[in-house]
Write a protein that holds these residues in place. Structure first.
Motif, PDB file in Angstrom:
ATOM      1  N   ASP A   1      -0.392 -27.836  48.306  1.00 56.31           N
ATOM      2  CA  ASP A   1      -0.832 -27.463  49.638  1.00 56.31           C
ATOM      3  C   ASP A   1      -2.355 -27.427  49.696  1.00 56.31           C
ATOM      4  O   ASP A   1      -2.952 -27.845  50.690  1.00 56.31           O
ATOM      5  CB  ASP A   1      -0.242 -26.115  50.044  1.00 56.31           C
ATOM      6  N   THR A   2      -2.988 -26.938  48.635  1.00 55.25           N
ATOM      7  CA  THR A   2      -4.457 -26.947  48.570  1.00 55.25           C
ATOM      8  C   THR A   2      -4.967 -28.376  48.737  1.00 55.25           C
ATOM      9  O   THR A   2      -5.896 -28.625  49.507  1.00 55.25           O
ATOM     10  CB  THR A   2      -4.948 -26.349  47.241  1.00 55.25           C
ATOM     11  N   MET A   3      -4.339 -29.320  48.011  1.00 60.90           N
ATOM     12  CA  MET A   3      -4.765 -30.717  48.136  1.00 60.90           C
ATOM     13  C   MET A   3      -4.537 -31.220  49.549  1.00 60.90           C
ATOM     14  O   MET A   3      -5.396 -31.879  50.123  1.00 60.90           O
ATOM     15  CB  MET A   3      -4.014 -31.595  47.129  1.00 60.90           C
ATOM     16  N   HIS A   4      -3.411 -30.899  50.139  1.00 59.03           N
ATOM     17  CA  HIS A   4      -3.135 -31.395  51.487  1.00 59.03           C
ATOM     18  C   HIS A   4      -4.114 -30.827  52.504  1.00 59.03           C
ATOM     19  O   HIS A   4      -4.572 -31.542  53.402  1.00 59.03           O
ATOM     20  CB  HIS A   4      -1.685 -31.090  51.878  1.00 59.03           C
ATOM     21  N   GLN A   5      -4.459 -29.562  52.369  1.00 56.26           N
ATOM     22  CA  GLN A   5      -5.462 -28.991  53.267  1.00 56.26           C
ATOM     23  C   GLN A   5      -6.789 -29.730  53.114  1.00 56.26           C
ATOM     24  O   GLN A   5      -7.441 -30.082  54.105  1.00 56.26           O
ATOM     25  CB  GLN A   5      -5.648 -27.504  52.979  1.00 56.26           C
ATOM     26  N   ASN A   6      -7.182 -29.961  51.864  1.00 60.47           N
ATOM     27  CA  ASN A   6      -8.431 -30.673  51.625  1.00 60.47           C
ATOM     28  C   ASN A   6      -8.352 -32.119  52.077  1.00 60.47           C
ATOM     29  O   ASN A   6      -9.336 -32.685  52.560  1.00 60.47           O
ATOM     30  CB  ASN A   6      -8.804 -30.594  50.141  1.00 60.47           C
ATOM     31  N   LEU A   7      -7.195 -32.729  51.931  1.00 59.37           N
ATOM     32  CA  LEU A   7      -6.992 -34.106  52.380  1.00 59.37           C
ATOM     33  C   LEU A   7      -7.275 -34.224  53.870  1.00 59.37           C
ATOM     34  O   LEU A   7      -8.030 -35.094  54.312  1.00 59.37           O
ATOM     35  CB  LEU A   7      -5.557 -34.533  52.079  1.00 59.37           C
ATOM     36  N   TRP A   8      -6.707 -33.323  54.652  1.00 59.30           N
ATOM     37  CA  TRP A   8      -6.928 -33.364  56.094  1.00 59.30           C
ATOM     38  C   TRP A   8      -8.369 -33.047  56.441  1.00 59.30           C
ATOM     39  O   TRP A   8      -8.954 -33.686  57.328  1.00 59.30           O
ATOM     40  CB  TRP A   8      -5.967 -32.423  56.814  1.00 59.30           C
TER      41      TRP A   8
ATOM     42  N   LYS B   1      -1.339 -23.635  40.343  1.00 57.32           N
ATOM     43  CA  LYS B   1      -1.474 -24.683  39.332  1.00 57.32           C
ATOM     44  C   LYS B   1      -2.672 -25.557  39.712  1.00 57.32           C
ATOM     45  O   LYS B   1      -2.540 -26.624  40.282  1.00 57.32           O
ATOM     46  CB  LYS B   1      -0.191 -25.496  39.231  1.00 57.32           C
ATOM     47  N   ARG B   2      -3.855 -25.062  39.373  1.00 57.74           N
ATOM     48  CA  ARG B   2      -5.109 -25.659  39.813  1.00 57.74           C
ATOM     49  C   ARG B   2      -5.287 -27.106  39.361  1.00 57.74           C
ATOM     50  O   ARG B   2      -6.006 -27.867  40.005  1.00 57.74           O
ATOM     51  CB  ARG B   2      -6.293 -24.819  39.313  1.00 57.74           C
ATOM     52  N   GLU B   3      -4.642 -27.513  38.266  1.00 64.14           N
ATOM     53  CA  GLU B   3      -4.799 -28.887  37.798  1.00 64.14           C
ATOM     54  C   GLU B   3      -4.266 -29.907  38.804  1.00 64.14           C
ATOM     55  O   GLU B   3      -4.610 -31.089  38.733  1.00 64.14           O
ATOM     56  CB  GLU B   3      -4.146 -29.081  36.424  1.00 64.14           C
ATOM     57  N   PHE B   4      -3.458 -29.460  39.761  1.00 64.02           N
ATOM     58  CA  PHE B   4      -2.917 -30.363  40.777  1.00 64.02           C
ATOM     59  C   PHE B   4      -3.552 -30.158  42.146  1.00 64.02           C
ATOM     60  O   PHE B   4      -3.276 -30.906  43.080  1.00 64.02           O
ATOM     61  CB  PHE B   4      -1.403 -30.166  40.914  1.00 64.02           C
ATOM     62  N   ALA B   5      -4.389 -29.157  42.292  1.00 62.49           N
ATOM     63  CA  ALA B   5      -4.896 -28.747  43.592  1.00 62.49           C
ATOM     64  C   ALA B   5      -5.820 -29.759  44.259  1.00 62.49           C
ATOM     65  O   ALA B   5      -5.984 -29.724  45.470  1.00 62.49           O
ATOM     66  CB  ALA B   5      -5.609 -27.395  43.480  1.00 62.49           C
ATOM     67  N   TYR B   6      -6.416 -30.654  43.501  1.00 61.76           N
ATOM     68  CA  TYR B   6      -7.369 -31.607  44.081  1.00 61.76           C
ATOM     69  C   TYR B   6      -7.022 -33.056  43.741  1.00 61.76           C
ATOM     70  O   TYR B   6      -7.857 -33.931  43.811  1.00 61.76           O
ATOM     71  CB  TYR B   6      -8.793 -31.256  43.630  1.00 61.76           C
ATOM     72  N   GLN B   7      -5.770 -33.293  43.381  1.00 63.56           N
ATOM     73  CA  GLN B   7      -5.330 -34.643  43.059  1.00 63.56           C
ATOM     74  C   GLN B   7      -4.732 -35.320  44.293  1.00 63.56           C
ATOM     75  O   GLN B   7      -3.849 -34.764  44.942  1.00 63.56           O
ATOM     76  CB  GLN B   7      -4.266 -34.616  41.960  1.00 63.56           C
ATOM     77  N   PHE B   8      -5.222 -36.521  44.587  1.00 64.99           N
ATOM     78  CA  PHE B   8      -4.611 -37.350  45.620  1.00 64.99           C
ATOM     79  C   PHE B   8      -3.604 -38.248  44.920  1.00 64.99           C
ATOM     80  O   PHE B   8      -3.986 -39.080  44.101  1.00 64.99           O
ATOM     81  CB  PHE B   8      -5.656 -38.200  46.350  1.00 64.99           C
TER      82      PHE B   8
ATOM     83  N   SER C   1     -14.604 -31.499  46.579  1.00 59.83           N
ATOM     84  CA  SER C   1     -13.617 -31.131  47.594  1.00 59.83           C
ATOM     85  C   SER C   1     -14.295 -30.461  48.781  1.00 59.83           C
ATOM     86  O   SER C   1     -15.393 -29.919  48.652  1.00 59.83           O
ATOM     87  CB  SER C   1     -12.557 -30.196  47.001  1.00 59.83           C
ATOM     88  N   ILE C   2     -13.642 -30.491  49.907  1.00 61.11           N
ATOM     89  CA  ILE C   2     -14.190 -29.924  51.126  1.00 61.11           C
ATOM     90  C   ILE C   2     -14.386 -28.421  50.996  1.00 61.11           C
ATOM     91  O   ILE C   2     -15.345 -27.860  51.508  1.00 61.11           O
ATOM     92  CB  ILE C   2     -13.278 -30.235  52.328  1.00 61.11           C
ATOM     93  N   ASP C   3     -13.464 -27.756  50.284  1.00 61.82           N
ATOM     94  CA  ASP C   3     -13.595 -26.305  50.142  1.00 61.82           C
ATOM     95  C   ASP C   3     -14.638 -25.914  49.092  1.00 61.82           C
ATOM     96  O   ASP C   3     -14.925 -24.744  48.904  1.00 61.82           O
ATOM     97  CB  ASP C   3     -12.247 -25.652  49.843  1.00 61.82           C
ATOM     98  N   GLY C   4     -15.213 -26.914  48.388  1.00 60.88           N
ATOM     99  CA  GLY C   4     -16.258 -26.644  47.413  1.00 60.88           C
ATOM    100  C   GLY C   4     -15.777 -26.024  46.116  1.00 60.88           C
ATOM    101  O   GLY C   4     -16.583 -25.602  45.292  1.00 60.88           O
ATOM    102  N   LYS C   5     -14.475 -26.005  45.889  1.00 66.48           N
ATOM    103  CA  LYS C   5     -13.927 -25.354  44.700  1.00 66.48           C
ATOM    104  C   LYS C   5     -13.430 -26.328  43.641  1.00 66.48           C
ATOM    105  O   LYS C   5     -12.899 -25.907  42.623  1.00 66.48           O
ATOM    106  CB  LYS C   5     -12.783 -24.426  45.098  1.00 66.48           C
ATOM    107  N   GLY C   6     -13.577 -27.633  43.880  1.00 70.05           N
ATOM    108  CA  GLY C   6     -13.072 -28.604  42.914  1.00 70.05           C
ATOM    109  C   GLY C   6     -13.577 -29.991  43.190  1.00 70.05           C
ATOM    110  O   GLY C   6     -14.352 -30.224  44.117  1.00 70.05           O
ATOM    111  N   GLU C   7     -13.137 -30.924  42.371  1.00 68.49           N
ATOM    112  CA  GLU C   7     -13.459 -32.348  42.520  1.00 68.49           C
ATOM    113  C   GLU C   7     -12.158 -33.094  42.790  1.00 68.49           C
ATOM    114  O   GLU C   7     -11.161 -32.896  42.093  1.00 68.49           O
ATOM    115  CB  GLU C   7     -14.075 -32.904  41.228  1.00 68.49           C
ATOM    116  N   PHE C   8     -12.168 -33.947  43.818  1.00 67.78           N
ATOM    117  CA  PHE C   8     -11.004 -34.764  44.094  1.00 67.78           C
ATOM    118  C   PHE C   8     -10.783 -35.744  42.951  1.00 67.78           C
ATOM    119  O   PHE C   8     -11.732 -36.252  42.354  1.00 67.78           O
ATOM    120  CB  PHE C   8     -11.175 -35.555  45.387  1.00 67.78           C
TER     121      PHE C   8
END
Length: 121
Positions: A21-28, A55-62, A81-88
């Protein structure tokens, strides 16, 4: 739901789904950033789920489940990432994360709900 369960499998699944869900939010948000010229502005939705349980290892994976690699060039697939907490991170053709599930036979009292190719509604 996470707090309502003691089952490790349920908690593991929910933790993974929250990371996705974190990734999807950042995706949008990344897609919206690409449309900034139209005047759209937004910020990430705050979350009350503890980050240490996600599970942060999946939070920024497209995860690209499509043919081709065009999506790897999008803002959502590389960079901060848009939220500034990771790298896509772009993942081409992601593989299942666990074994194929084994199923049991349907309980007799639930057989009427079972789906099969001969069942019509």
């Amino acid at each position: 739901m996470y707090e309502m369960s003691n089952d490790p499998g349920v908690r593991d699944t929910l933790s993974f789904m929250i990371a996705r869900d974190t990734m999807h939010q950042n995706l949008w948000l990344a897609a919206i950033e690409d449309l900034e010229s139209s005047g759209l502005e937004t910020t990430p939705v705050p979350s009350s789920f503890p980050l240490e349980l996600e599970k942060r290892e999946f939070a920024y994976q497209f995860w690209n489940h499509s043919e081709g690699t065009e999506s790897s060039e999008g803002r959502w697939a590389k960079g901060k990432s848009i939220d500034g907490k990771g790298e896509f991170q772009y993942v081409a053709n992601p593989q299942p994360l666990g074994p194929e599930p084994t199923t049991t036979t349907t309980r007799p009292n639930l057989a009427r709900y079972a789906q099969n190719s001969s069942h019509t509604r």
